[in-house]
Write a protein that holds these residues in place. Structure first.
Motif, PDB file in Angstrom:
ATOM      1  N   ASN A  17       5.295  83.131  54.840  1.00  0.00           N
ATOM      2  CA  ASN A  17       6.479  83.734  54.044  1.00  0.00           C
ATOM      3  C   ASN A  17       7.576  82.636  53.968  1.00  0.00           C
ATOM      4  OD1 ASN A  17       4.553  85.941  53.419  1.00  0.00           O
ATOM      5  ND2 ASN A  17       5.393  87.061  55.169  1.00  0.00           N
ATOM      6  N   ASN A  18       7.507  81.772  53.180  1.00  0.00           N
ATOM      7  CA  ASN A  18       8.449  80.805  53.279  1.00  0.00           C
ATOM      8  C   ASN A  18       9.362  80.504  52.088  1.00  0.00           C
ATOM      9  OD1 ASN A  18       7.611  78.617  51.553  1.00  0.00           O
ATOM     10  ND2 ASN A  18       6.104  78.556  53.320  1.00  0.00           N
ATOM     11  N   GLU A  19      10.442  79.828  52.260  1.00  0.00           N
ATOM     12  CA  GLU A  19      11.540  79.449  50.981  1.00  0.00           C
ATOM     13  C   GLU A  19      10.791  79.061  49.545  1.00  0.00           C
ATOM     14  OE1 GLU A  19      12.399  79.299  54.126  1.00  0.00           O
ATOM     15  OE2 GLU A  19      14.233  80.578  54.403  1.00  0.00           O
ATOM     16  N   ILE A  20       9.738  78.185  49.759  1.00  0.00           N
ATOM     17  CA  ILE A  20       9.123  77.535  48.692  1.00  0.00           C
ATOM     18  C   ILE A  20       8.288  78.603  48.039  1.00  0.00           C
ATOM     19  CG2 ILE A  20       7.453  75.542  48.261  1.00  0.00           C
ATOM     20  CD1 ILE A  20      10.129  74.792  49.190  1.00  0.00           C
ATOM     21  N   ILE A  21       7.329  79.397  48.534  1.00  0.00           N
ATOM     22  CA  ILE A  21       6.507  80.136  48.034  1.00  0.00           C
ATOM     23  C   ILE A  21       7.511  81.386  47.489  1.00  0.00           C
ATOM     24  CG2 ILE A  21       5.666  81.650  49.899  1.00  0.00           C
ATOM     25  CD1 ILE A  21       2.974  81.506  48.550  1.00  0.00           C
ATOM     26  N   GLY A  22       8.396  81.740  48.415  1.00  0.00           N
ATOM     27  CA  GLY A  22       9.473  82.857  47.983  1.00  0.00           C
ATOM     28  C   GLY A  22      10.224  82.320  46.631  1.00  0.00           C
ATOM     29  N   SER A  23      10.604  81.121  46.561  1.00  0.00           N
ATOM     30  CA  SER A  23      11.340  80.600  45.370  1.00  0.00           C
ATOM     31  C   SER A  23      10.331  80.722  43.920  1.00  0.00           C
ATOM     32  CB  SER A  23      11.771  79.018  45.552  1.00  0.00           C
ATOM     33  OG  SER A  23      12.680  78.920  46.392  1.00  0.00           O
ATOM     34  N   ILE A  24       9.034  80.413  44.167  1.00  0.00           N
ATOM     35  CA  ILE A  24       8.082  80.680  42.868  1.00  0.00           C
ATOM     36  C   ILE A  24       8.058  82.184  42.860  1.00  0.00           C
ATOM     37  CG2 ILE A  24       5.717  80.315  42.528  1.00  0.00           C
ATOM     38  CD1 ILE A  24       5.755  77.911  44.372  1.00  0.00           C
ATOM     39  N   GLY A  25       7.816  82.937  43.817  1.00  0.00           N
ATOM     40  CA  GLY A  25       7.969  84.541  43.542  1.00  0.00           C
ATOM     41  C   GLY A  25       9.207  84.950  42.864  1.00  0.00           C
ATOM     42  N   VAL A  26      10.135  84.837  43.401  1.00  0.00           N
ATOM     43  CA  VAL A  26      11.673  85.053  42.747  1.00  0.00           C
ATOM     44  C   VAL A  26      11.539  84.564  41.594  1.00  0.00           C
ATOM     45  CG1 VAL A  26      14.252  84.962  43.199  1.00  0.00           C
ATOM     46  CG2 VAL A  26      12.726  85.277  44.928  1.00  0.00           C
ATOM     47  N   PHE A  27      11.604  83.197  41.286  1.00  0.00           N
ATOM     48  CA  PHE A  27      11.611  82.493  39.896  1.00  0.00           C
ATOM     49  C   PHE A  27      10.872  83.196  38.715  1.00  0.00           C
ATOM     50  CE2 PHE A  27       9.529  79.955  36.638  1.00  0.00           C
ATOM     51  CZ  PHE A  27      10.765  79.393  35.940  1.00  0.00           C
ATOM     52  N   SER A  28       9.212  83.674  39.217  1.00  0.00           N
ATOM     53  CA  SER A  28       8.575  84.347  38.297  1.00  0.00           C
ATOM     54  C   SER A  28       9.147  85.708  37.879  1.00  0.00           C
ATOM     55  CB  SER A  28       7.211  84.491  39.069  1.00  0.00           C
ATOM     56  OG  SER A  28       6.588  83.156  39.281  1.00  0.00           O
ATOM     57  N   VAL A  29       9.612  86.605  38.814  1.00  0.00           N
ATOM     58  CA  VAL A  29      10.117  87.723  38.362  1.00  0.00           C
ATOM     59  C   VAL A  29      11.359  87.790  37.503  1.00  0.00           C
ATOM     60  CG1 VAL A  29      11.161  89.969  39.413  1.00  0.00           C
ATOM     61  CG2 VAL A  29       9.071  88.788  40.276  1.00  0.00           C
ATOM     62  N   ILE A  30      12.324  86.639  38.010  1.00  0.00           N
ATOM     63  CA  ILE A  30      13.609  86.519  37.145  1.00  0.00           C
ATOM     64  C   ILE A  30      13.266  86.052  35.663  1.00  0.00           C
ATOM     65  CG2 ILE A  30      15.847  85.389  36.882  1.00  0.00           C
ATOM     66  CD1 ILE A  30      15.752  85.359  39.982  1.00  0.00           C
ATOM     67  N   ASN A  31      12.320  85.107  35.524  1.00  0.00           N
ATOM     68  CA  ASN A  31      11.700  84.779  34.331  1.00  0.00           C
ATOM     69  C   ASN A  31      11.469  85.669  33.452  1.00  0.00           C
ATOM     70  OD1 ASN A  31      11.575  82.478  32.669  1.00  0.00           O
ATOM     71  ND2 ASN A  31       9.234  82.376  32.995  1.00  0.00           N
ATOM     72  N   GLU A  32      10.768  86.984  34.019  1.00  0.00           N
ATOM     73  CA  GLU A  32      10.608  87.895  33.122  1.00  0.00           C
ATOM     74  C   GLU A  32      11.567  89.038  32.996  1.00  0.00           C
ATOM     75  OE1 GLU A  32       7.449  88.613  32.086  1.00  0.00           O
ATOM     76  OE2 GLU A  32       6.474  86.979  32.834  1.00  0.00           O
ATOM     77  N   LEU A  33      12.799  89.158  33.738  1.00  0.00           N
ATOM     78  CA  LEU A  33      13.430  90.038  33.670  1.00  0.00           C
ATOM     79  C   LEU A  33      15.201  89.602  33.456  1.00  0.00           C
ATOM     80  CD1 LEU A  33      13.748  93.288  33.929  1.00  0.00           C
ATOM     81  CD2 LEU A  33      13.877  93.089  36.318  1.00  0.00           C
ATOM     82  N   SER A  34      15.247  88.470  33.342  1.00  0.00           N
ATOM     83  CA  SER A  34      16.668  87.838  33.329  1.00  0.00           C
ATOM     84  C   SER A  34      17.471  88.523  32.208  1.00  0.00           C
ATOM     85  CB  SER A  34      16.464  86.372  33.192  1.00  0.00           C
ATOM     86  OG  SER A  34      17.866  85.623  33.089  1.00  0.00           O
ATOM     87  N   PRO A  35      18.604  88.805  32.321  1.00  0.00           N
ATOM     88  CA  PRO A  35      19.094  88.835  33.731  1.00  0.00           C
ATOM     89  C   PRO A  35      19.095  89.894  34.470  1.00  0.00           C
ATOM     90  CG  PRO A  35      20.844  89.900  31.812  1.00  0.00           C
ATOM     91  CD  PRO A  35      19.349  89.475  31.364  1.00  0.00           C
ATOM     92  N   ILE A  36      19.300  89.674  35.831  1.00  0.00           N
ATOM     93  CA  ILE A  36      18.907  90.965  37.092  1.00  0.00           C
ATOM     94  C   ILE A  36      19.960  90.981  37.858  1.00  0.00           C
ATOM     95  CG2 ILE A  36      17.425  89.032  37.886  1.00  0.00           C
ATOM     96  CD1 ILE A  36      15.642  91.214  39.109  1.00  0.00           C
ATOM     97  N   SER A  37      20.163  92.031  38.585  1.00  0.00           N
ATOM     98  CA  SER A  37      21.268  92.111  39.506  1.00  0.00           C
ATOM     99  C   SER A  37      20.883  91.266  40.735  1.00  0.00           C
ATOM    100  CB  SER A  37      21.539  93.605  39.747  1.00  0.00           C
ATOM    101  OG  SER A  37      20.537  94.327  40.340  1.00  0.00           O
ATOM    102  N   CYS A  38      21.471  91.185  41.622  1.00  0.00           N
ATOM    103  CA  CYS A  38      21.438  90.505  42.978  1.00  0.00           C
ATOM    104  C   CYS A  38      20.702  91.445  43.791  1.00  0.00           C
ATOM    105  CB  CYS A  38      22.682  89.932  43.643  1.00  0.00           C
ATOM    106  SG  CYS A  38      23.390  88.471  42.789  1.00  0.00           S
ATOM    107  N   ALA A  39      21.056  92.735  43.466  1.00  0.00           N
ATOM    108  CA  ALA A  39      20.459  93.697  44.265  1.00  0.00           C
ATOM    109  C   ALA A  39      18.975  93.984  44.109  1.00  0.00           C
ATOM    110  CB  ALA A  39      21.068  95.147  44.150  1.00  0.00           C
ATOM    111  N   LYS A  40      18.647  93.749  43.031  1.00  0.00           N
ATOM    112  CA  LYS A  40      17.269  93.998  42.473  1.00  0.00           C
ATOM    113  C   LYS A  40      16.497  92.703  43.034  1.00  0.00           C
ATOM    114  CE  LYS A  40      17.596  97.059  38.667  1.00  0.00           C
ATOM    115  NZ  LYS A  40      17.339  97.259  37.134  1.00  0.00           N
TER     116      LYS A  40
END
Length: 165
Positions: A17-40
């Motif tokens: 569970n590292n930052e590289i795969i984490g960045s892909i996951g975070v990006f994928s969700v933000i890409n679907e839901l931008s803008p999004i709060s930091c808390a989410k």
């Protein structure tokens, strides 16, 4: 073993569970839901780093209408969410920092995280399984359903997921 050394399980988790795969996951969700709060955004990796939950979301017959419905149908996926949240808080934060430093996301004047449309292909132009691997590909596939769940009120999400602040 001293108190400062990590267990082999913890070290495996850090590698898995590292930052590289984490960045892909975070990006994928933000890409679907931008803008999004930091808390989410901080809730994304505890969801996406749970392989059984990702498999469930990716199943073609899965229709999750709310976080409450997910908790009722699959409580085993959420039972240790608070622990996963805190275990992954550093990885979540670092993943956001990586995406921000690559100018893929930015924080607008309202404090919402947004995709920088001109640079979103900097991460990976092709988020297919043969380019990013099966696990990351499954996370990308689950991001649309997870983004839908994250449209709920942030206070309700933290309350339902029992995240202790």
């Amino acid at each position: 073993m001293t108190n400062n050394s990590k267990s082999s399980t913890s070290m495996f988790s850090d590698l898995y569970n590292n930052e590289i795969i984490g960045s892909i996951g975070v990006f994928s969700v933000i890409n679907e839901l931008s803008p999004i709060s930091c808390a989410k955004v901080m809730l994304i990796l505890p969801f996406l780093f749970h392989n059984d939950l990702v498999r469930y979301l990716n199943h073609s017959s899965t229709k999750v209408k709310s976080i409450e419905q997910l908790i009722l149908k699959k409580p085993e996926f959420i039972s240790n969410f608070n622990e996963r949240f805190y275990d992954l808080i550093e990885t979540s934060f670092n993943s956001i920092l990586i995406l921000n430093s690559l100018d893929i996301i930015y924080i607008n004047k309202d404090g919402k995280i947004m995709i920088n449309e001109g640079n979103k292909n900097k991460l990976l132009k092709d988020l297919t399984k043969n380019k990013i691997g099966i696990r990351a590909s499954n996370m990308v596939k689950a991001s649309q359903k997870l983004a839908y769940l994250l449209t709920e009120d942030v206070d309700n999400l933290y309350l339902q997921l029992r995240v202790k602040l």
